[in-house]
Design a protein around this motif. Structure first.
Motif, PDB file in Angstrom:
ATOM      1  N   ALA A   1       0.821  -1.212   0.000  1.00 16.42           N
ATOM      2  CA  ALA A   1       0.000   0.000   0.000  1.00 16.42           C
ATOM      3  C   ALA A   1       0.854   1.260   0.000  1.00 16.42           C
ATOM      4  O   ALA A   1       0.455   2.291  -0.536  1.00 16.42           O
ATOM      5  CB  ALA A   1      -0.939   0.001   1.201  1.00 16.42           C
ATOM      6  N   ASP A   2       2.054   1.188   0.590  1.00 10.27           N
ATOM      7  CA  ASP A   2       2.930   2.351   0.672  1.00 10.27           C
ATOM      8  C   ASP A   2       3.888   2.475  -0.510  1.00 10.27           C
ATOM      9  O   ASP A   2       4.634   3.457  -0.593  1.00 10.27           O
ATOM     10  CB  ASP A   2       3.742   2.298   1.975  1.00 10.27           C
ATOM     11  CG  ASP A   2       2.848   2.372   3.204  1.00 10.27           C
ATOM     12  OD1 ASP A   2       1.751   2.954   3.106  1.00 10.27           O
ATOM     13  OD2 ASP A   2       3.259   1.846   4.257  1.00 10.27           O
ATOM     14  N   SER A   3       3.896   1.508  -1.410  1.00  6.45           N
ATOM     15  CA  SER A   3       4.817   1.535  -2.545  1.00  6.45           C
ATOM     16  C   SER A   3       4.467   2.663  -3.499  1.00  6.45           C
ATOM     17  O   SER A   3       3.293   2.918  -3.772  1.00  6.45           O
ATOM     18  CB  SER A   3       4.763   0.209  -3.310  1.00  6.45           C
ATOM     19  OG  SER A   3       5.212  -0.843  -2.514  1.00  6.45           O
ATOM     20  N   GLU A   4       5.506   3.313  -4.011  1.00  6.09           N
ATOM     21  CA  GLU A   4       5.295   4.388  -4.976  1.00  6.09           C
ATOM     22  C   GLU A   4       5.144   3.856  -6.387  1.00  6.09           C
ATOM     23  O   GLU A   4       4.680   4.557  -7.272  1.00  6.09           O
ATOM     24  CB  GLU A   4       6.457   5.377  -4.916  1.00  6.09           C
ATOM     25  CG  GLU A   4       6.478   6.175  -3.627  1.00  6.09           C
ATOM     26  CD  GLU A   4       7.583   7.211  -3.612  1.00  6.09           C
ATOM     27  OE1 GLU A   4       8.120   7.535  -4.681  1.00  6.09           O
ATOM     28  OE2 GLU A   4       7.896   7.697  -2.522  1.00  6.09           O
ATOM     29  N   GLY A   5       5.551   2.623  -6.642  1.00  4.25           N
ATOM     30  CA  GLY A   5       5.476   2.048  -7.978  1.00  4.25           C
ATOM     31  C   GLY A   5       4.860   0.663  -7.924  1.00  4.25           C
ATOM     32  O   GLY A   5       4.330   0.232  -6.898  1.00  4.25           O
ATOM     33  N   GLY A   6       4.944  -0.027  -9.043  1.00  4.54           N
ATOM     34  CA  GLY A   6       4.472  -1.391  -9.099  1.00  4.54           C
ATOM     35  C   GLY A   6       3.046  -1.562  -9.586  1.00  4.54           C
ATOM     36  O   GLY A   6       2.508  -2.662  -9.554  1.00  4.54           O
TER      37      GLY A   6
END
Length: 145
Positions: free
Chosen positions: A93-98
């Motif tokens: 949920a906190d990832s900036e990408g993907g």
């Protein structure tokens, strides 16, 4: 409608996605094929996501973009030199990408990643001719005689 093509080689830098978007949209609009705004904007986003992924994983200094338009489909291909095929996975949920491949899957009618002799090719297609759904026919109002 005649077939139209655009082929570019781009440096594998963060600026590549913006350059690819700009040139692809300019070409698609310039082909004057009567594509609606929705198709052009969808193609713009697909170009952006596919080029961004290629730049992230390219092993050498460039990636290639090809856009092909014919009567029934708009196809976007991006090639890079990494043999590693993308594997969609749910990002944290906190990832900036993907999330790029999820966008591609949601927007394209078809997409794939395939190995090539020099790396891989990732492509996405937008169908330009839609087949009417039988469900739609059931909801059309009938006229009484």
């Amino acid at each position: 409608m005649e077939t139209h093509q655009l082929a570019l080689s781009l440096p594998a830098t963060p600026a590549a996605a913006a350059a690819a978007r700009h040139q692809a949209v300019s070409a698609i609009v310039g082909w004057d094929a009567g594509l609606g705004t929705e198709v052009v904007r969808t193609a713009e986003l697909l170009v952006s996501e596919l080029v961004t992924n290629a730049v992230q994983y390219a092993e050498t200094g460039s990636v290639s973009l090809a856009v092909c338009l014919d009567e029934v489909v708009l196809r976007i291909e991006v090639c890079d030199t990494s043999p590693v095929l993308p594997q969609p996975a749910l990002p944290d949920a906190d990832s900036e990408g993907g999330r790029g491949l999820f966008l591609v899957a949601a927007l394209a009618d078809r997409y794939r990643a395939e190995p090539t002799e020099n790396g891989k090719r990732c492509w996405a297609e937008i169908d330009l001719i839609t087949k009417p759904s039988q469900d739609i026919a059931c909801f059309l109002p009938l006229q009484r005689s």
